[in-house]
Design a protein around this motif. Structure first.
Motif, short mmCIF file in Angstrom:
data_model
loop_
_atom_site.label_atom_id
_atom_site.label_comp_id
_atom_site.label_asym_id
_atom_site.label_seq_id
_atom_site.Cartn_x
_atom_site.Cartn_y
_atom_site.Cartn_z
N GLU A 76 67.49 -24.49 -64.63
CA GLU A 76 67.74 -24.81 -66.04
C GLU A 76 66.48 -24.71 -66.89
O GLU A 76 66.53 -24.40 -68.07
CB GLU A 76 68.34 -26.21 -66.16
N LYS A 77 65.32 -24.98 -66.29
CA LYS A 77 64.06 -24.96 -67.05
C LYS A 77 62.88 -24.82 -66.10
O LYS A 77 63.03 -24.94 -64.88
CB LYS A 77 63.91 -26.25 -67.86
N ARG A 78 61.73 -24.55 -66.66
CA ARG A 78 60.50 -24.49 -65.88
C ARG A 78 59.97 -25.91 -65.69
O ARG A 78 59.99 -26.71 -66.63
CB ARG A 78 59.46 -23.63 -66.59
N ILE A 79 59.50 -26.20 -64.47
CA ILE A 79 58.97 -27.54 -64.18
C ILE A 79 57.52 -27.43 -63.71
O ILE A 79 57.03 -26.34 -63.40
CB ILE A 79 59.84 -28.26 -63.12
N ALA A 80 56.83 -28.57 -63.64
CA ALA A 80 55.40 -28.59 -63.35
C ALA A 80 55.05 -27.95 -62.01
O ALA A 80 54.04 -27.24 -61.89
CB ALA A 80 54.88 -30.02 -63.41
N SER A 81 55.87 -28.18 -60.99
CA SER A 81 55.54 -27.66 -59.66
C SER A 81 55.57 -26.14 -59.59
O SER A 81 54.99 -25.55 -58.69
CB SER A 81 56.51 -28.24 -58.61
N ASP A 82 56.23 -25.48 -60.57
CA ASP A 82 56.27 -24.02 -60.57
C ASP A 82 54.88 -23.41 -60.66
O ASP A 82 54.60 -22.36 -60.08
CB ASP A 82 57.13 -23.51 -61.73
N TYR A 83 54.00 -24.07 -61.41
CA TYR A 83 52.65 -23.52 -61.61
C TYR A 83 51.83 -23.63 -60.32
O TYR A 83 51.05 -22.75 -59.99
CB TYR A 83 51.96 -24.26 -62.75
N PHE A 84 52.02 -24.74 -59.58
CA PHE A 84 51.34 -24.89 -58.29
C PHE A 84 51.91 -23.92 -57.27
O PHE A 84 51.17 -23.30 -56.50
CB PHE A 84 51.48 -26.32 -57.77
N ASN A 85 53.24 -23.78 -57.27
CA ASN A 85 53.89 -22.98 -56.24
C ASN A 85 53.68 -21.48 -56.41
O ASN A 85 53.94 -20.71 -55.48
CB ASN A 85 55.39 -23.29 -56.20
N TRP A 86 53.19 -21.07 -57.56
CA TRP A 86 52.83 -19.65 -57.70
C TRP A 86 51.73 -19.32 -56.70
O TRP A 86 51.70 -18.24 -56.12
CB TRP A 86 52.37 -19.36 -59.11
N PHE A 87 50.80 -20.27 -56.51
CA PHE A 87 49.72 -20.08 -55.55
C PHE A 87 50.18 -20.39 -54.14
O PHE A 87 49.88 -19.67 -53.19
CB PHE A 87 48.53 -20.98 -55.90
N TYR A 88 50.94 -21.49 -53.96
CA TYR A 88 51.36 -21.92 -52.64
C TYR A 88 52.33 -20.95 -51.99
O TYR A 88 52.38 -20.82 -50.76
CB TYR A 88 52.01 -23.30 -52.71
N GLN A 89 53.15 -20.26 -52.80
CA GLN A 89 54.17 -19.37 -52.27
C GLN A 89 53.78 -17.90 -52.36
O GLN A 89 54.58 -17.02 -52.05
CB GLN A 89 55.50 -19.58 -53.03
N PHE A 90 52.54 -17.63 -52.75
CA PHE A 90 52.12 -16.23 -52.93
C PHE A 90 52.11 -15.49 -51.59
O PHE A 90 51.68 -16.02 -50.57
CB PHE A 90 50.72 -16.19 -53.53
N SER A 91 52.59 -14.27 -51.62
CA SER A 91 52.57 -13.42 -50.43
C SER A 91 52.61 -11.96 -50.87
O SER A 91 53.24 -11.63 -51.89
CB SER A 91 53.75 -13.72 -49.51
N LEU A 92 51.95 -11.11 -50.10
CA LEU A 92 51.97 -9.68 -50.40
C LEU A 92 53.19 -8.99 -49.79
O LEU A 92 53.42 -7.80 -50.03
CB LEU A 92 50.70 -9.02 -49.84
N PHE A 93 53.96 -9.74 -49.01
CA PHE A 93 55.12 -9.17 -48.33
C PHE A 93 56.38 -9.94 -48.68
O PHE A 93 56.32 -11.13 -49.02
CB PHE A 93 54.90 -9.20 -46.81
N PRO A 94 57.54 -9.30 -48.59
CA PRO A 94 58.80 -10.00 -48.87
C PRO A 94 59.10 -11.04 -47.80
O PRO A 94 58.56 -10.95 -46.68
CB PRO A 94 59.84 -8.88 -48.86
N PRO A 95 59.95 -12.01 -48.09
CA PRO A 95 60.31 -13.03 -47.09
C PRO A 95 60.96 -12.40 -45.85
O PRO A 95 61.60 -11.35 -45.94
CB PRO A 95 61.32 -13.93 -47.84
N ILE A 96 60.76 -13.04 -44.70
CA ILE A 96 61.40 -12.58 -43.48
C ILE A 96 62.89 -12.86 -43.58
O ILE A 96 63.30 -13.98 -43.85
CB ILE A 96 60.81 -13.29 -42.26
N GLY A 97 63.71 -11.84 -43.40
CA GLY A 97 65.15 -12.00 -43.54
C GLY A 97 65.89 -12.00 -42.21
O GLY A 97 65.29 -12.09 -41.14
N TYR A 98 67.20 -11.89 -42.30
CA TYR A 98 68.06 -11.88 -41.13
C TYR A 98 68.64 -10.48 -40.91
O TYR A 98 69.01 -9.80 -41.88
CB TYR A 98 69.23 -12.86 -41.31
N ASN A 99 68.70 -10.07 -39.66
CA ASN A 99 69.45 -8.88 -39.29
C ASN A 99 70.90 -9.32 -39.12
O ASN A 99 71.28 -9.86 -38.08
CB ASN A 99 68.90 -8.29 -37.99
#
Length: 283
Positions: free
Chosen positions: A245-268
């Motif tokens: 619904e809206k942007r929250i404070a943790s989004d700014y921290f999680n940009w760094f915490y969730q950063f990755s150069l690769f896509p998430p590991i998925g399921y076959n």
């Protein structure tokens, strides 16, 4: 006693709706490791750089030695030839100089590779793919995830699904509290049995996004999972909770915490569904 309040801004950041009664819940360690270990590692690297700059200033040259001895000796050899130009006319002067320097500074190889691997390990932590989420299947009454070729799965009876307290007791969740973070930053933990419990122990899986979208996110997430699994039509009843619904404070921290150069590991999907069906046929 767990808190029963949750909202779309919390659930949409933690849970993905796949349809047909299936949801995926994100793994807590995905961001927790990056947030704590990677930052501590980064500060250690900064400490090494500052110490080296204020003292010997040999770190860069040691790295050059590890990559190429000739590159590491380049500046020293240039200085040596300017001071003693007559040495250039001696056959094999550079090879003799190189052999003597290697014998004298043999430790530079090891320090150079130490600095390189120290940096590469930090890069791996920051850039590694996000971990595979855990799935909850309300229609087939399953909780499962796939890890390194192993299936971890549990199946709860239909009678349990209808009773909230029985479902809670069957799932037996725990609440993890990080030792260097506030208590309300903790995760929701499930112990999911291996498909063949005689061969492997259950897998302890912390859930919930890090940094949490709200205080006591683990309690709110548990309440939502219980509500979703206990519903007759979960996709229709709880569909509104999967849209932010809206942007929250943790989004700014999680940009760094969730950063990755690769896509998430998925399921076959084909492989995992065949494995699940084989397990269900035996149980």
């Amino acid at each position: 006693m767990f808190i029963s309040q949750y909202n779309p801004d919390v659930i949409a950041r933690n849970v993905k709706q796949l349809g047909d009664g299936v949801i995926e819940v994100r793994r807590y360690n995905d961001g927790h490791i990056r947030a704590d270990l990677s930052w501590v590692w980064f500060l250690c690297m900064v400490g090494f750089l500052i110490y080296d700059y204020l003292t010997t200033q040999t770190m860069i040259n040691d790295i050059k030695w590890a990559i190429s001895v000739d590159w590491g000796l380049e500046d020293t050899w240039d200085f040596y030839t300017k001071m003693l130009p007559d040495k250039l006319s001696i056959p094999g002067a550079y090879e003799t100089f190189k052999a003597g320097m290697i014998k004298k500074h043999w430790s530079s190889f090891y320090w150079g590779w130490f600095y390189i691997l120290f940096l590469l390990f930090w890069f791996f932590m920051v850039a590694s793919p996000k971990w595979r989420p855990v799935r909850f299947d309300a229609k087939r009454r399953l909780v499962y995830f796939w890890s390194w070729g192993q299936l971890y799965i549990m199946h709860y009876p239909k009678s349990v699904q209808r009773e909230r307290d029985q479902l809670l007791n069957f799932l037996s969740p725990e609440f993890f509290t990080p030792w260097i973070r506030p208590k309300h930053f903790g995760s929701l933990v499930f112990n999911i049995p291996h498909e063949n419990p005689e061969k492997k122990r259950p897998r302890r899986v912390p859930l919930g996004i890090y940094r949490p979208a709200c205080e006591d996110q683990n309690h709110a997430l548990l309440t939502f999972i219980l509500d979703y699994l206990g519903s007759e039509n979960p996709d229709e009843e709880y569909g509104k909770f999967f849209k932010k619904e809206k942007r929250i404070a943790s989004d700014y921290f999680n940009w760094f915490y969730q950063f990755s150069l690769f896509p998430p590991i998925g399921y076959n999907e084909k492989k995992i569904q065949a494995r699940i069906q084989a397990w269900l046929d035996k149980h």
